[in-house]
Design an enzyme around this catalytic site. Structure first.
Site, short mmCIF file in Angstrom:
data_model
loop_
_atom_site.label_atom_id
_atom_site.label_comp_id
_atom_site.label_asym_id
_atom_site.label_seq_id
_atom_site.Cartn_x
_atom_site.Cartn_y
_atom_site.Cartn_z
N PRO A 2 0.83 -1.20 0.00
CA PRO A 2 0.00 0.00 0.00
C PRO A 2 0.87 1.26 0.00
O PRO A 2 1.89 1.32 0.67
CB PRO A 2 -0.79 -0.12 1.31
CG PRO A 2 -0.78 -1.58 1.63
CD PRO A 2 0.53 -2.09 1.13
N GLU A 3 0.42 2.25 -0.77
CA GLU A 3 1.14 3.52 -0.79
C GLU A 3 0.59 4.43 0.32
O GLU A 3 -0.37 4.09 1.01
CB GLU A 3 1.04 4.15 -2.18
CG GLU A 3 1.58 3.19 -3.25
CD GLU A 3 1.97 3.86 -4.56
OE1 GLU A 3 2.28 5.06 -4.56
OE2 GLU A 3 1.98 3.16 -5.58
N LYS A 52 4.32 5.33 4.90
CA LYS A 52 3.66 4.03 4.92
C LYS A 52 3.55 3.45 6.32
O LYS A 52 3.34 2.24 6.49
CB LYS A 52 4.43 3.07 4.00
CG LYS A 52 4.48 3.55 2.54
CD LYS A 52 5.25 2.59 1.65
CE LYS A 52 5.31 3.13 0.22
NZ LYS A 52 6.02 2.20 -0.69
N ARG A 121 14.29 9.15 10.08
CA ARG A 121 14.85 8.50 8.89
C ARG A 121 13.89 8.50 7.70
O ARG A 121 14.17 7.89 6.67
CB ARG A 121 15.29 7.07 9.22
CG ARG A 121 14.19 6.11 9.60
CD ARG A 121 14.77 4.71 9.81
NE ARG A 121 13.74 3.74 10.12
CZ ARG A 121 13.40 3.34 11.35
NH1 ARG A 121 14.02 3.86 12.40
NH2 ARG A 121 12.44 2.43 11.53
N ASN A 162 5.15 2.69 -6.23
CA ASN A 162 5.45 2.50 -7.64
C ASN A 162 4.44 3.18 -8.56
O ASN A 162 4.80 3.68 -9.63
CB ASN A 162 5.52 1.01 -7.96
CG ASN A 162 6.49 0.70 -9.08
OD1 ASN A 162 7.28 1.55 -9.48
ND2 ASN A 162 6.43 -0.51 -9.58
N ARG A 254 12.40 -2.95 -8.68
CA ARG A 254 10.99 -2.68 -8.95
C ARG A 254 10.84 -2.32 -10.41
O ARG A 254 11.75 -1.76 -11.03
CB ARG A 254 10.47 -1.52 -8.07
CG ARG A 254 10.54 -1.76 -6.58
CD ARG A 254 9.59 -2.86 -6.11
NE ARG A 254 8.20 -2.56 -6.40
CZ ARG A 254 7.43 -1.81 -5.61
NH1 ARG A 254 7.92 -1.26 -4.50
NH2 ARG A 254 6.16 -1.60 -5.92
#
Length: 265
Positions: A2-3, A52, A121, A162, A254
């Site tokens: 999931p984005e 995320k 981060r 993506n 990817r």
């Protein structure tokens, strides 16, 4: 995976349905049992997302960090929920609402120090009001890495996956293989503004919508129930704008998609 819009949508749902309620927390699967016992009966204080990552807060100061990973998902319904089906890592129920978490990469108690380490981060999240796009620009403008890799790097930009990577670069006419240092400030500002707008649409609708109204015709979407895309998962098909064959390659493990005419080197 999931984005970021999915996690922000979940955070808003849990904030709306659980905040201010005393909740029962359990772990039918057992892997979160000790933490669930600690949280059970507490008041749910709120939920928020960074990229995320989803954070649940409790009035006591306890926090839960969830990362869905590739297979994680929440399902919800009216409380009391029926007997759990499958491997439910965490179940939360208020008087009238409940949600089950299955298959996450992470579901763990967090301290303020843990949260600070996580957010330190992560790059700026286009869906957060406190995001600082200049931080991402600083990393991109100094890098020789491909911009297609940089916008997917969660240390540079949080929440972009993506689909948004492929589509926002197409909409900006930027080839994914261009080095970050070759992107000028105007191009970056346009990409950031587009991400802010498009990801907000994803939160509202629950699906990624990237096609401009004038282009929303022609070949169908890449899958049932999916909105159309410009290039994502359209390798070998004609570009919706110029007709050139859409290309695909591997980039940092990817698939990356682009139109060589609309997104020149």
């Amino acid at each position: 995976m999931p984005e970021g819009h999915t996690l922000h949508r979940l955070a808003r749902l849990h904030q709306r349905r659980l905040a201010g309620h005393e909740v029962s927390v359990s772990s039918p699967q057992g892997r979160f049992a000790a933490a669930a016992d600690r949280l059970d009966g507490q008041q749910f204080a709120g939920a928020e997302a960074w990229g995320k990552h989803l954070i649940h807060r409790y009035r006591s100061g306890d926090m839960v960090h969830v990362h869905l990973g590739l297979y994680g998902s929440f399902s919800d319904g009216k409380a009391p929920l029926p007997a759990p089906v499958g491997q439910v890592r965490m179940r939360i129920e208020s008087d009238d609402y409940g949600t089950d978490l299955r298959g996450p990469t992470a579901c763990e108690l967090y301290t303020p120090e843990d949260l600070a380490a996580l957010t330190s981060r992560l790059g700026p999240d286009p869906l957060r009001k406190d995001a600082e796009p200049d931080v991402a620009w600083g990393a991109i403008s100094k890098s020789r890495k491909a911009i297609g890799a940089l916008v997917m790097d969660q240390k540079v930009l949080a929440g972009v996956g993506n689909v948004y990577r492929a589509e926002v670069l197409f909409r900006a006419n930027i080839n994914p293989y261009r080095p970050g240092a070759s992107i000028d400030r105007g191009e970056w500002d346009g990409v950031w503004a587009d991400l802010v707008d498009l990801m907000a649409v994803g939160v509202r609708r629950g699906k990624i919508h990237v096609i401009r109204a004038a282009d929303d015709h022609g070949a169908p979407a890449y899958g049932p129930g999916r909105p159309r895309t410009y290039v994502y998962r359209r390798a070998g098909e004609p570009c919706r704008i110029c007709g050139t064959t859409v290309l695909m390659a591997e980039m940092v493990a990817r698939k990356v998609y682009w139109c060589p005419t609309c997104q020149p080197d």
